[in-house]
Design an enzyme around this catalytic site. Structure first.
Site, PDB file in Angstrom:
ATOM      1  N   SER A  81       8.918 -10.644   8.676  1.00  0.00           N
ATOM      2  CA  SER A  81       7.959  -9.579   8.418  1.00  0.00           C
ATOM      3  C   SER A  81       6.609  -9.857   9.074  1.00  0.00           C
ATOM      4  CB  SER A  81       7.761  -9.396   6.911  1.00  0.00           C
ATOM      5  OG  SER A  81       7.217 -10.565   6.348  1.00  0.00           O
ATOM      6  N   THR A 183       3.607  -9.251   4.368  1.00  0.00           N
ATOM      7  CA  THR A 183       2.361  -9.507   5.073  1.00  0.00           C
ATOM      8  C   THR A 183       1.748 -10.811   4.587  1.00  0.00           C
ATOM      9  OG1 THR A 183       1.949  -7.141   5.162  1.00  0.00           O
ATOM     10  CG2 THR A 183       0.045  -8.577   5.470  1.00  0.00           C
ATOM     11  N   THR A 201       0.879  -8.891  10.235  1.00  0.00           N
ATOM     12  CA  THR A 201       2.185  -8.390   9.814  1.00  0.00           C
ATOM     13  C   THR A 201       2.905  -7.725  10.973  1.00  0.00           C
ATOM     14  OG1 THR A 201       3.282  -7.011   8.143  1.00  0.00           O
ATOM     15  CG2 THR A 201       1.324  -6.100   9.179  1.00  0.00           C
ATOM     16  N   ARG A 211       3.810   3.892  13.329  1.00  0.00           N
ATOM     17  CA  ARG A 211       3.256   3.689  11.997  1.00  0.00           C
ATOM     18  C   ARG A 211       2.368   2.451  11.951  1.00  0.00           C
ATOM     19  NH1 ARG A 211       3.390  -0.504   7.758  1.00  0.00           N
ATOM     20  NH2 ARG A 211       3.025   0.573   5.776  1.00  0.00           N
ATOM     21  N   VAL A 212       1.221   2.580  11.305  1.00  0.00           N
ATOM     22  CA  VAL A 212       0.317   1.465  11.059  1.00  0.00           C
ATOM     23  C   VAL A 212       0.021   1.433   9.573  1.00  0.00           C
ATOM     24  CG1 VAL A 212      -1.992   0.528  11.462  1.00  0.00           C
ATOM     25  CG2 VAL A 212      -0.718   1.550  13.366  1.00  0.00           C
ATOM     26  N   GLY A 213       0.107   0.258   8.967  1.00  0.00           N
ATOM     27  CA  GLY A 213      -0.175   0.114   7.549  1.00  0.00           C
ATOM     28  C   GLY A 213      -1.588  -0.351   7.280  1.00  0.00           C
ATOM     29  N   ASP A 214      -1.778  -0.960   6.134  1.00  0.00           N
ATOM     30  CA  ASP A 214      -3.113  -1.376   5.716  1.00  0.00           C
ATOM     31  C   ASP A 214      -3.570  -2.678   6.352  1.00  0.00           C
ATOM     32  OD1 ASP A 214      -1.084  -2.702   4.073  1.00  0.00           O
ATOM     33  OD2 ASP A 214      -2.783  -3.584   3.022  1.00  0.00           O
ATOM     34  N   THR A 234      -1.135  -6.902   0.016  1.00  0.00           N
ATOM     35  CA  THR A 234       0.203  -6.925   0.567  1.00  0.00           C
ATOM     36  C   THR A 234       1.030  -5.867  -0.146  1.00  0.00           C
ATOM     37  OG1 THR A 234       2.119  -8.348   1.050  1.00  0.00           O
ATOM     38  CG2 THR A 234       1.007  -8.692  -1.044  1.00  0.00           C
ATOM     39  N   GLY A 235       2.129  -5.458   0.437  1.00  0.00           N
ATOM     40  CA  GLY A 235       2.969  -4.438  -0.175  1.00  0.00           C
ATOM     41  C   GLY A 235       3.006  -3.170   0.650  1.00  0.00           C
ATOM     42  N   LEU A 236       3.192  -2.038   0.002  1.00  0.00           N
ATOM     43  CA  LEU A 236       3.298  -0.763   0.684  1.00  0.00           C
ATOM     44  C   LEU A 236       1.909  -0.310   1.121  1.00  0.00           C
ATOM     45  CD1 LEU A 236       5.278   1.406   1.590  1.00  0.00           C
ATOM     46  CD2 LEU A 236       4.907   2.564  -0.597  1.00  0.00           C
ATOM     47  N   GLY A 237       1.630  -0.454   2.397  1.00  0.00           N
ATOM     48  CA  GLY A 237       0.281  -0.281   2.913  1.00  0.00           C
ATOM     49  C   GLY A 237      -0.306   1.090   2.730  1.00  0.00           C
TER      50      GLY A 237
END
Length: 321
Positions: A81, A183, A201, A211-214, A234-237
């Site tokens: 990850s 992450t 991450t 897609r880009v997360g937090d 961390t987790g679902l951004g």
């Protein structure tokens, strides 16, 4: 990804969610204000913490420490990850996100970066050698190459095999603690008392291309204020971005919350507004005195602390039990 609440009472929450049973959340911090320097990271990352501590032992700054620390999982193909070996998007492309922040409030970030094993070091170069905070995609890659970074294939045979197996059904549903949003966020306080942080991450496995997360977003996946403290997520951004999670934690500490209280309150901001039963978000924080806090929606989130030459992995408290 992970987080908290402080001002919400159990009774008021029960009114919002009458069908749920709410646990009383702790309002105390997890650590005494001693033992600086220190390194703390999301998840079970003793090797990363060791590399960060070694940087501090050599006289490096907290910034040197967090960069050195997160480079370890970035180069580890077994960590699927982060970085090399990370699971690709649904088109089979390994795209990386990272950010870094120093004690002066300077920050650097890269998003949708391909072919570079250490996005955290590119993020630091963006911070120190460009007039910008964030570079994306092809522009980030060209900047990295101009700074001497080597272009290489990051898709390992194992990750490719899993991706091809996933293509048979192409079903996408994030599952808490299984979807592999592991992450790594890392915070460090050096011998001068300066706080710095890093986050890196490969994002959600089989995400939509682009897609880009937090994780690379200053104020979402990471935020540091050297007067107050630092936080990472961390987790679902997507859920962390909607609440500016790490910035919120630091601001709550500025208002007088302990790191634990701040993490709990930030997580509860998510819980109040989202269907959280199948998702995970975790928050981690440290203040200027070296007090820590950690909290998540689901059980299963842990963090690694190194101080006084000792490293320990601890399960974070969680909203659901």
């Amino acid at each position: 990804m992970i987080n908290r609440r402080h001002f919400l009472s159990v009774s008021s929450l029960a009114g919002l969610f009458p069908s749920l049973s709410f646990q009383t959340l702790s309002s105390t911090s997890d650590a005494a204000p001693s033992g600086i320097p220190l390194v703390i990271s999301t998840w079970n990352q003793p090797k990363a913490n060791t590399a960060a501590q070694e940087a501090l032992d050599r006289g490096g700054s907290a910034l040197d420490a967090v960069e050195a620390g997160v480079r370890v999982p970035e180069a580890d193909p077994a960590d699927m990850s982060v970085g090399y070996g990370g699971r690709p998007d649904r088109d089979g492309r390994v795209t990386l996100d990272a950010c870094i922040m120093d004690e002066k409030g300077n920050a650097g970030s890269v998003v949708f970066l391909e072919h570079i094993m250490h996005p955290i070091s590119v993020a630091r170069a963006v911070m120190e050698k460009s007039p910008h905070v964030m570079l994306a995609g092809e522009g980030a890659l060209q900047f990295a190459l101009s700074q001497g970074f080597k272009k290489e294939n990051l898709l390992t045979k194992k990750a490719e095999k899993e991706w091809r197996e996933w293509l048979k059904t192409a079903k996408y549903k994030p599952i808490a603690n299984i979807e592999r949003h592991d992450t790594i966020g890392m915070l460090s306080i050096d011998a001068k008392g300066n706080i710095c942080g890093a986050c890196t991450t490969s994002g959600l496995a089989y995400k939509m291309n682009g897609r880009v997360g937090d994780s690379p977003i200053i104020g979402a996946g990471l935020f540091v204020d050297n007067e107050i403290g630092g936080a990472c997520a961390t987790g679902l951004g997507e859920l962390v971005m909607r609440t500016c999670g790490s910035f919120l934690v630091v601001e709550l500490m500025r208002q007088g919350r302990t790191p634990q209280q701040a993490c709990e309150e930030a997580v509860m901001r998510i819980v109040k507004k989202q269907d959280y039963k199948d998702i995970q978000v975790g928050m981690l924080a440290v203040n200027k005195e070296g007090e820590m806090g950690a909290f998540s929606i689901q059980p299963g989130f842990n963090y690694t602390l190194t101080r006084n030459k000792q490293t320990q992995v601890t399960d974070a408290r969680s909203y659901l039990k």
